[in-house]
Design an enzyme around this catalytic site. Sequence first.
Site, mmCIF file in Angstrom:
data_model
loop_
_atom_site.group_PDB
_atom_site.id
_atom_site.type_symbol
_atom_site.label_atom_id
_atom_site.label_comp_id
_atom_site.label_asym_id
_atom_site.label_seq_id
_atom_site.Cartn_x
_atom_site.Cartn_y
_atom_site.Cartn_z
ATOM 1 N N GLU A 1 -7.087 0.463 -4.682
ATOM 2 C CA GLU A 1 -7.121 0.385 -3.214
ATOM 3 C C GLU A 1 -8.458 -0.138 -2.675
ATOM 4 O O GLU A 1 -8.459 -1.014 -1.804
ATOM 5 C CB GLU A 1 -6.802 1.765 -2.622
ATOM 6 C CG GLU A 1 -5.335 2.117 -2.786
ATOM 7 C CD GLU A 1 -5.034 3.600 -2.652
ATOM 8 O OE1 GLU A 1 -5.929 4.373 -2.272
ATOM 9 O OE2 GLU A 1 -3.887 3.984 -2.935
ATOM 10 N N ASP B 1 0.884 -1.165 0.000
ATOM 11 C CA ASP B 1 0.000 0.000 0.000
ATOM 12 C C ASP B 1 0.921 1.214 0.000
ATOM 13 O O ASP B 1 1.521 1.542 1.025
ATOM 14 C CB ASP B 1 -0.885 -0.047 1.259
ATOM 15 C CG ASP B 1 -1.653 1.262 1.476
ATOM 16 O OD1 ASP B 1 -1.660 2.109 0.574
ATOM 17 O OD2 ASP B 1 -2.246 1.407 2.568
ATOM 18 N N LYS C 1 2.891 11.017 -3.953
ATOM 19 C CA LYS C 1 1.771 10.359 -4.639
ATOM 20 C C LYS C 1 0.813 11.387 -5.261
ATOM 21 O O LYS C 1 0.081 11.069 -6.190
ATOM 22 C CB LYS C 1 1.031 9.501 -3.613
ATOM 23 C CG LYS C 1 -0.031 8.588 -4.177
ATOM 24 C CD LYS C 1 -0.555 7.684 -3.087
ATOM 25 C CE LYS C 1 -1.701 6.834 -3.543
ATOM 26 N NZ LYS C 1 -2.195 5.964 -2.459
ATOM 27 N N ASP D 1 -12.547 5.675 2.923
ATOM 28 C CA ASP D 1 -11.099 5.684 3.177
ATOM 29 C C ASP D 1 -10.632 7.081 3.574
ATOM 30 O O ASP D 1 -10.498 7.974 2.722
ATOM 31 C CB ASP D 1 -10.388 5.209 1.891
ATOM 32 C CG ASP D 1 -8.874 5.145 2.054
ATOM 33 O OD1 ASP D 1 -8.349 5.618 3.073
ATOM 34 O OD2 ASP D 1 -8.215 4.621 1.132
#
Length: 572
Positions: free
Chosen positions: A171, A8, A70, A195
């Site tokens: 994800e 992850d 990211k 999330d």
Amino acid sequence: MSRTIGIDLGTTNSCVAVLDDKGTPRVLTVDGERTLPSVVSFAPGGAVEVGVAARRQAVTNAESTIFGAKRLIGRKVNTEDVTWFAGLAPFRIVAAPNGDAWLRIHGEPVSPQEVSAQILRRLRSIAEASLGETVTRAVITVPAYFDDAQRQATRDAGAIAGLDVLRILNEPTAAALAYGAHRGGGAQRVIAVFDLGGGTFDVSIMVVENNLFEVVATDGDNALGGDDWDRCVLEHLVAEFQRQHRVDLRANATAMARLREACEEAKKALSTEKQTQLRLPFLGADDRGGPINLDRTISRAEVEQLTSALVARLEAPCQRALQAAGLSAAQIHDVLLVGGMTRWPAVEAVVERFFGRRPSKGANPDEVVAMGAAQYAGILAGDSDEAALLDVTPRDIGIKVGDGRFSVLIPRNSMLPVRTRKQFATSSPDQKFVAIELYQGESNDVAKNRKLGQVVLGDLPPGPAGSVRVDLVLTIDVESILSVTARELRTGKEASVTIRPSGGLSQREITEIIARRRQASAQATGFELNLPAGAVTRVPTTELTADLSGDASSRGPFEGPEGPGRGGGAPR
Ligand code: AMP
């Protein structure tokens, strides 16, 4: 054969897991730290720190301590999110020659892929130390909304880190896998994955049926995460400190860093305790240089009050995601919590109120994505007896038609490999050639989507508008390589193009970075890094064929300014 790890690669924290001998995913740790801060610090001499050590450097070395890579990977510098991030990041974000967002560190341009590769390399070495074996293969997760360029850039980061990336996995799919959402006995289940991490909030609506995980809608807030909770508490305490002691802590970077860390720790403690103690000796100094301590009790109720505006921002994205999926909250079977910040009781309460059901909490929310990635790695390696999941296209793929509209030829979530075929006709008399522009995205306006490339078919035979017909075939293989062939039906003349997903770095650049790293590594350690072996994975073929007859009269891609030989007339 060595094991494949699941990674992850998060905006704030990253985590690595593997399937153990019993087929159970296990988070891999070194020194008891189960997650690694996604922070990389570059010293002027070339030394690199990753994780907690890098985060500590941020106080003295903010300009070369990179977080949130990211947010930049595989993206153009002029996108809204990048501009927003550049406005608040203490390091320099610059444009690469191709327009990609890069960093300037100690005067040198550095790609986000290289920064992410440092995090991946550290995760890989954690895995190797923990497993006692060499690790060369990984499954890496990305947000469901990442387009092909962002996915490819993430793959490239893996290659730079010496990893053969077997698959890029969504994800929410990883989370749903870890929660066992596919073990519903074949019945279709609709799942919401909520999330909330350190820096971003994503909500995905998924349909799971017979091992097929389909993300039907995603929404979120890229500027909302646990860091905002910490900042609210921090600002409150800084103001209080100033009122009580007439000392502005904002002028003292070290004091601010200590206080920020204490605020986060307090928040974590308050997700299970009603109150906790904040104790920071020598936080400030009085006029005569004497120490001022911070020592106070803080309660959950107080933090809840300070952060109520943040909690209020969680509902709208959920509403929009449901609306995009055409569903109501009552039609959701399960709500899965992902991200460390979902441990905060007020967040969980909002989820429960909005969806009208208790969210599932079977797994550690900050580890569940890595666990799902490990499970998927096991499936790919044949270590797990669960049926293979099918890979799908993340975004719509289509062509420019008319005056800038987007005509979707391969809808997102199409199973790979996929093939589609459609016929188009010229829009002007004696049109000499056609230029078919390919795009990826969800907007009806092609300008808002990402251009993938184009295929030009020239020397068309003369004839009135609509008489010359071109057969267009699009194929995407399991490696996400798009092949496009345009064939004029009367003469059989063809033109074709192959478009590989590009993460912004060319193969040569990646090879050069790897070679540079190998050299640096060999000099530093006397060992060479393992290079990726290159794997091919296969899934069953499906075919998606357009209705040819119905589209034969479509003027489709040939409308618009790019087709000369139309006598200058307006598109008809
Ligand atoms: P992630 O990006 O999933 O690692 O989530 C990181 C965020 O979760 C950070 O803002 C953490 O402070 C927050 N977090 C982690 N554990 C807890 C906890 N027990 N209670 C509240 N927030 C937490």
